[in-house]
Design an enzyme around this catalytic site. Structure first.
Site, PDB file in Angstrom:
ATOM      1  N   ASP A 124      -5.930  -3.751  -2.412  1.00  0.00           N
ATOM      2  CA  ASP A 124      -4.888  -3.313  -1.528  1.00  0.00           C
ATOM      3  C   ASP A 124      -4.170  -4.570  -0.840  1.00  0.00           C
ATOM      4  OD1 ASP A 124      -3.703  -2.588   1.181  1.00  0.00           O
ATOM      5  OD2 ASP A 124      -4.546  -0.547   0.502  1.00  0.00           O
ATOM      6  N   SER A 146       0.808  -1.241  -0.021  1.00  0.00           N
ATOM      7  CA  SER A 146       0.047  -0.069   0.025  1.00  0.00           C
ATOM      8  C   SER A 146       0.777   1.181   0.028  1.00  0.00           C
ATOM      9  CB  SER A 146      -0.925   0.083   1.256  1.00  0.00           C
ATOM     10  OG  SER A 146      -1.959   0.873   0.953  1.00  0.00           O
TER      11      SER A 146
END
Length: 300
Positions: free
Chosen positions: A190, A62
């Protein structure tokens, strides 16, 4: 100035500093996810620069993938800090400046209320490309491993080659906020859903440094959280649980966790608070690194 010339200049700058990656210790750096709290990675990168320690490999999830890619491309920690200051809303701006910054931030985040995510992320990636001058893993100066999640298979996907921008965009694709990325036959979101702090991907390194920026959430008013906060915090709870379970299986050589409290994943305008919260952890990191690199002057 051409991209090729920029890369040559950056390579020369790196060569002017002692490269302790060649001194017998191969350091792997894992940068975890956490949204705005990931800005705490920046002072960590600045410490490595100041100590002349260059990672041999970086793994990022991320926001850790975003900052890891910048650093792996040759952008120094202090330069990344400057990029952030140019982009975020600053706490002490005047009302007029604040309005301009908010308007710019809205455009920067590329809002799309009708899509599968609130933010497309395309503008972020363009800004990112302008900073690193490459869209390929193979062009990076330091090998990079980017973690994403295969939405349909519920599996970890580790990206190490091919389209860098697409890989980083996938890794930061928090469901509901950023648009998922179609990557070949896969739909990626993610990486925090499977591996929030990917230090286990660096087991071929001699020394593994993990930076956990998930922070802590505390009740201030005693009232239940709002709907949006509850959903986002639930994702953080899951990530903290994954990291806790991983540590029961194996531990990185050095793990630091900045004491970041009650800062939301999109509160980038609180950068100064995040940097301050990371000071104690960064001091700890510096002391731990000196155990492995005793030749570094104590004054650093």
């Amino acid at each position: 100035m051409s991209n090729h010339l920029i890369k040559r200049i950056r390579n020369l700058l790196w060569k002017n500093k002692p490269d302790r990656c060649d001194d017998g210790i191969r350091l792997g750096l894992a940068l975890g996810g956490g949204g705005a709290r990931g800005l705490a990675h920046i002072p960590v990168l600045e410490i490595l620069d100041n100590m002349g320690i260059r990672p041999c490999c970086i793994a990022g999830t991320s926001i850790g993938a975003v900052l890891g890619a910048l650093y792996a491309s040759g952008v120094k920690g202090s330069e990344i800090r400057s990029l952030v200051q140019e982009t975020i809303v600053r706490k002490n701006d005047s009302p007029g400046e604040l309005f301009k910054d908010i308007r710019r931030l809205v455009q920067f985040m590329d809002i799309d209320f009708l899509g599968p995510g609130i933010f497309k992320g395309d503008s972020v990636m363009k800004y990112f490309y302008d900073a690193i001058h490459t869209d390929s893993f193979e062009d990076l100066e330091i090998p990079l491993k980017v973690v994403a999640t295969d939405f349909w298979a519920s599996d970890q996907v580790v990206l190490t080659s091919g389209n860098l921008l697409k890989g980083v965009k996938a890794s930061m694709g928090l469901p509901g906020l950023f648009t998922p990325v179609k990557y070949g036959e896969r739909v990626l979101i993610d990486g925090g859903g499977v591996n929030p702090v990917p230090y286990d991907l660096l087991d071929d390194c001699d020394l593994v440094v993990a930076v956990d920026v998930l922070g802590y959430a505390e009740s201030v008013s005693g009232r239940p959280p709002g709907a949006v906060k509850a959903v986002l915090e639930m994702f953080d709870i899951m990530q903290r649980s994954i990291v806790k379970t991983k540590k029961q299986i194996s531990q990185p050589d050095i793990c630091i966790k900045p004491d970041i409290r009650n800062i939301g994943i999109l509160e980038f305008h609180r950068a100064d608070e995040i940097y301050s919260s990371a000071e104690a952890a960064c001091k700890e990191l510096k002391e731990r690194l000196k155990e492995y690199y005793p030749e570094i002057p104590l004054s650093l």
